[in-house]
Design an enzyme around this catalytic site. Structure first.
Site, short mmCIF file in Angstrom:
data_model
loop_
_atom_site.label_atom_id
_atom_site.label_comp_id
_atom_site.label_asym_id
_atom_site.label_seq_id
_atom_site.Cartn_x
_atom_site.Cartn_y
_atom_site.Cartn_z
N GLY A 1 0.78 -1.32 -0.02
CA GLY A 1 0.05 0.06 -0.05
C GLY A 1 0.97 1.18 -0.28
O GLY A 1 0.32 2.45 0.28
N ASP B 1 6.12 12.06 -8.39
CA ASP B 1 5.75 12.21 -7.05
C ASP B 1 6.73 13.04 -6.29
O ASP B 1 6.34 13.81 -5.50
CB ASP B 1 5.34 10.83 -6.34
CG ASP B 1 4.89 10.86 -5.01
OD1 ASP B 1 3.47 11.29 -5.02
OD2 ASP B 1 5.56 10.80 -3.96
N LYS C 1 6.29 17.06 -4.72
CA LYS C 1 6.75 17.28 -3.21
C LYS C 1 7.85 18.53 -3.21
O LYS C 1 7.66 19.47 -2.50
CB LYS C 1 7.16 16.20 -2.50
CG LYS C 1 5.83 15.14 -2.45
CD LYS C 1 6.43 13.75 -1.68
CE LYS C 1 5.12 12.72 -1.79
NZ LYS C 1 5.67 11.32 -1.57
N1 HSE Z 1 3.19 6.92 -3.12
C1 HSE Z 1 3.83 8.04 -2.17
C2 HSE Z 1 5.08 7.58 -1.67
C3 HSE Z 1 2.91 8.06 -1.05
O1 HSE Z 1 5.43 6.38 -2.09
O2 HSE Z 1 5.89 8.29 -1.16
C4 HSE Z 1 3.15 9.23 -0.03
O3 HSE Z 1 3.18 10.44 -0.56
#
Ligand code: HSE
Length: 415
Positions: free
Chosen positions: A186, A200, A204
């Site tokens: 997850g 991702d 950030k």
């Molecule tokens: N998919 C993201 C990660 C979740 O693996 O960091 C948290 O932002």
């Protein structure tokens, strides 16, 4: 005791974590806030699913029903993607609710606009959970900025890719097998493209850039590279050299420019990010008065993310005093600048180097049968060489790296 009413937008992993925490920590919340916290409504995608939700809570697929609730103090949003999350939050701000989000993609694109709108309507906007899961990095930077000048941030901002790289090295797994395991646990997004291609971490990083420097660099010209092309062989070769692959996100101010990158690098044991393993994230903050601060903790997962959102909830009800904050400067268009200083890189190039004397680069052969070379070069040289020669991989080495005796240095030149 009066009550704070909350609506949850989204009931996936993060939404469920917030729901659980509000119930499991009701006593602590009431003690800190002097008020009870009640989840009044939940927006779900699909009504058919079986969910363990208390009677009396409005559960709906229709956002309008939530918007029309007569009392709603705070909206906690944990939806994936820019829309409809952005539109929902704008509506909620306009109706006078505080908003809290974990949606990094949406916030990297629209955070500036939402902050301005929130200020206009006298509500707060919490976004701690958008960056680095449970690590209070937004809070720490916000606090530091009261007096410090932050010059650089460097970190591991994607738990999934760090988990994959760790699994590949420790368990000798292929990229695909490690990714599957990250999905089963997850950590990865439903569509893991953003995790493994560096988007991702990049979103950030942009949120951190805007918070820290008041603006984001030009997205198109920043270096963004993921981990999907790193092979098990490369991970094991690096291991033999005492190095670990990490997906490193960096943003720094150089004069009036903001320089940002997300790319895999090799980290030696002397570097603070070397020991950041599995789904952990870490951020090093460089500031002029305090020096360097390293923050490390869980970068993804249900409860760590819920922890960050509940912290935001507390600050929405009991605001912090922020003396100094940056505003988004929409009119400033940053030009990406590459660092001109030379850095140390591992080059993996199976075929013979085409050597000429146009550009000087020091090359130390480690093992030419495996095509491993250590290079001292600036980013421009490395980028232009790799663009013209797609077979070569370059990974910057962070931390101290000492050549072993058999790694005889030799000088070579290539263009
Ligand atoms: N998919 C993201 C990660 C979740 O693996 O960091 C948290 O932002």
């Amino acid at each position: 005791m009066s009550t704070i009413k909350i609506a949850l937008l989204g009931f996936g992993t993060v939404g469920q974590g917030v729901y659980q925490t509000v119930h499991s920590h009701q006593e602590e919340l009431s003690a800190v806030l002097g008020k009870k916290v009640e989840i009044a409504a939940i927006l779900v995608k699909n009504h058919q699913k079986d969910r363990d939700i208390n009677e009396g809570i409005l559960v709906t697929t229709d956002f309008r029903e939530i918007l029309q609730l007569s009392e709603l103090d705070i909206v906690i949003e944990a939806i994936v993607g820019k829309e409809p999350a952005f539109s929902y939050l704008k509506e909620m701000i306009k109706r006078g609710s505080h908003v809290i989000t974990a949606n990094k993609e949406m916030f990297a694109h629209h955070g500036g606009e939402l902050k301005i709108l929130a200020e206009k309507h006298g509500v707060s906007i919490g976004f701690e959970a958008t960056v680095a899961g449970g690590i209070p990095v937004i809070q720490t930077i916000t606090q530091l900025l009261n007096i410090n000048r932050v010059t650089k941030l460097e970190g591991i901002l994607n738990g999934t890719s760090n988990f994959i790289l760790t699994e590949m090295r420790e368990k000798n797994e292929t990229f695909q097998a490690a990714l599957k395991s990250a999905q089963q646990k997850g950590f990865a997004e439903a569509d893991p493209t953003n995790d493994i291609q560096g988007f991702d971490a990049f979103y950030k990083l942009m949120i951190l850039s805007e918070l820290t420097f008041g603006r984001q660099p030009d997205w198109d010209s920043a270096w963004r590279e993921g981990i999907s092309s790193i092979t098990r062989e490369q991970v094991l070769e690096a291991k033999e050299l005492g190095l670990r692959f990490k997906l490193i996100a960096t943003v720094e101010k150089s004069g009036e420019s903001i320089i940002a990158s997300v790319r895999p690098a090799l980290v030696s044991p002397s570097h603070p990010l070397y020991a950041v393993e599995g789904v952990e994230n870490a951020v090093s903050i460089y500031a002029d008065i305090v020096g360097k601060i390293n923050l490390q903790g869980p970068g993804a997962g249900m409860l760590p993310t819920a922890s960050a959102m509940i912290e935001d909830l507390i600050h929405a009800v009991k605001p912090r005093i922020i003396e100094r904050s940056f505003r988004l400067e929409n009119d400033v268009k940053e030009v990406f600048q590459q660092k001109k200083t030379k850095q140390t890189w591992l080059m993996i190039q199976k075929e013979a180097l085409e050597i000429s004397r146009d550009n000087t680069v020091l090359v130390s052969k480690i093992d030419s049968s495996k095509g491993l070379y250590i290079i001292n070069a600036d980013e421009r040289t490395v980028k232009s060489f790799s663009e013209r020669n797609g077979r070569a991989n370059f990974f910057q080495i962070l931390g101290e790296y000492h050549l072993k005796e058999q790694e005889t240095p030799s000088l070579a030149f290539f263009n």
